[in-house]
Write an enzyme that holds these catalytic residues in place. Structure first.
Site, PDB file in Angstrom:
ATOM      1  N   GLY A   1      -0.663  65.196  78.529  1.00 47.43           N
ATOM      2  CA  GLY A   1       0.105  64.554  79.594  1.00 47.43           C
ATOM      3  C   GLY A   1      -0.243  65.092  80.974  1.00 47.43           C
ATOM      4  CB  THR A   2      -0.881  68.550  82.185  1.00 46.37           C
ATOM      5  OG1 THR A   2       0.388  69.047  81.726  1.00 46.37           O
ATOM      6  CG2 THR A   2      -1.257  69.238  83.481  1.00 46.37           C
TER       7      THR A   2
ATOM      8  CG  ASN B   1      10.589  66.768  81.951  1.00 46.22           C
ATOM      9  OD1 ASN B   1      10.577  65.960  82.891  1.00 46.22           O
ATOM     10  ND2 ASN B   1      10.355  68.044  82.129  1.00 46.22           N
TER      11      ASN B   1
ATOM     12  CD  GLN C   1       9.770  64.696  77.002  1.00 46.56           C
ATOM     13  OE1 GLN C   1      10.123  64.423  75.846  1.00 46.56           O
ATOM     14  NE2 GLN C   1       9.213  65.851  77.315  1.00 46.56           N
TER      15      GLN C   1
ATOM     16  CG  HIS D   1       2.183  67.477  72.556  1.00 43.30           C
ATOM     17  ND1 HIS D   1       3.222  68.318  72.868  1.00 43.30           N
ATOM     18  CD2 HIS D   1       1.570  67.193  73.726  1.00 43.30           C
ATOM     19  CE1 HIS D   1       3.226  68.532  74.190  1.00 43.30           C
ATOM     20  NE2 HIS D   1       2.234  67.863  74.725  1.00 43.30           N
TER      21      HIS D   1
ATOM     22  CB  THR E   1     -17.966  64.952  73.106  1.00 39.05           C
ATOM     23  OG1 THR E   1     -19.292  65.151  73.603  1.00 39.05           O
ATOM     24  CG2 THR E   1     -18.016  64.484  71.665  1.00 39.05           C
TER      25      THR E   1
ATOM     26  CB  CYS F   1       5.605  73.939  82.693  1.00 37.44           C
ATOM     27  SG  CYS F   1       5.145  72.503  81.770  1.00 37.44           S
TER      28      CYS F   1
END
Ligand SMILES: Cc1ncc(COP(=O)(O)O)c(C=O)c1O
Length: 382
Positions: A74-75, A151, A179, A201, A237, A327
């Protein structure tokens, strides 16, 4: 240990791990390789991309073809949006005050490069002030970024209204939907955004992968260089295995949502009701309670209690939760989201986040409520 920190990350679903293991064994090839095995991996990657797009209500017809750019999470997708969208036009960038740091700090970087960045305020219910956005859009604007659901509080933002306004003013809108996916129905075309961030995730898929979904009309300037993969928008890749895990976890999230969404909401409401009963309605505040919220997130404050002390006490008592976004947790900084809502200092300093998943059970919720109540009472006695 009872895990109620699912907004930080979620356990992987068994079916996802199985699909990925199979892919690790049989599809390890580089999808850019010219040999047949590489080409097969390339086709599998394209299939995963198409399934993901279809599951998100994106257009994949020959008339309009939305694109999915895989990232590391996401970041990275949020950074890609801030730096890569709207670069073709001049003008300001508008981000909401409650965005994830991967939007807010990327926007700070734009400021240091001379771009005018304006931070859209939220009201005390945690919702962006729409009238302010309307007024600000009178000025040339290259990008607006507002998240789907917060979030920390779960508060939902009025994205359909914002996207209608942005379309009318021909300004690209980016939506961080990290979220929201797997918690509420999300249809990219109905949302009307130019770009959307997601990462599996948060819905029982793999860590280390995410995506930026782009509307057919949008041009994205790359932030990385050195390869032609993903139309050179995000070279490097690709991992077919991660893409397969992404695809499977999204399919499962969407298949289970009609049953899991209401169940998560009922459990979240049960948790809050139990806490009000056990701790006392005068002794706690449910943040964002009066706003539409994501069904699995609860941010509760116990004024007078130190949130760090409470999270540590709960950890010792076998409950894993957090003081805010992953974070920011670990630091003692108060939450910028709660500050932006203008909440009282003792509410901010006494708040913890409890986030459920489709695997959370009723006995777990009952136990969490009881352990929180015991810890709060013990800390108050001190
Ligand atoms: C709303 C939101 N956006 C972005 C992110 C960043 O995602 P990632 O951890 O995959 O980099 C998070 C993670 O917590 C989030 O909650």
């Amino acid at each position: 240990m009872i895990y109620v920190d699912n907004n930080a990350t979620t356990p992987m679903a068994v079916e996802v791990a199985q699909a990925m293991n199979q892919a690790y064994e049989s599809a390890f090839f580089n999808p850019a390789s010219q040999h047949q095995a590489g080409q097969k991996a390339h086709r599998r990657l394209d299939d995963a991309r198409e399934t993901i797009l279809n599951n998100l209500g994106a257009e994949t017809t020959r008339f309009a073809s939305d694109r999915l750019v895989f990232t590391s999470g996401g970041t990275e997708a949020n950074n890609l949006a801030v730096f890569g969208l709207g670069k073709q036009t001049a003008g300001q960038v508008i981000v909401s005050a409650i965005e994830h740091p991967s939007i807010l700090e990327a926007a700070d970087q734009l400021t240091s490069r001379g771009v005018k960045v304006r931070v859209l305020p939220v009201d005390d219910r945690g919702v962006v002030v729409f009238s302010e956005l309307e007024a600000w859009l009178a000025e040339p604007t290259r990008l607006v970024s507002v998240m789907l659901g917060n979030n920390e509080t779960g508060v939902l933002q009025p994205i359909p209204e914002i996207s209608a306004l942005c379309r009318q003013r021909k300004v690209p809108l980016h939506v961080d939907a990290v979220q929201g996916i797997g918690k509420i129905p999300v249809n990219f075309r109905d949302l009307g955004a130019s770009a959307m961030t997601l990462t599996p995730h948060k819905f029982h898929g793999p860590r280390g992968v995410g995506a930026l979904l782009l509307d057919d009309n949008v041009t994205l300037n790359p932030s990385m260089f050195g390869g032609s993969q993903q139309l050179a928008m995000r070279p490097g890749t690709e991992s077919v295995e991660l893409a397969i895990g992404f695809e499977r976890s999204l399919q499962l999230a969407i298949e289970t949502l009609p049953e899991a969404g209401p169940r998560m909401q009922a459990l979240r409401d049960r948790l809050e009701t139990l806490l009000l009963d056990l701790v006392g309605a005068n002794e706690m505040v449910i943040i964002g309670q009066d706003s539409p919220r994501l069904p699995h997130t609860s941010n509760v404050a116990f004024p007078g209690i130190d949130r760090q002390a409470l999270v540590m006490a709960l950890d010792m008592a076998g409950v894993a939760c957090s003081t805010g976004s992953a974070c920011a947790s670990g630091s003692s900084e108060p939450s910028p989201t709660l500050i932006a809502m203008g909440l009282a200092e003792d509410v901010i300093s006494g708040s913890i986040r409890l986030s459920l998943s489709r695997f959370t059970t009723e006995p777990e919720v009952d136990e969490v409520a009881s352990r929180i109540s015991n810890c709060v009472k013990r800390l108050r006695r001190r």
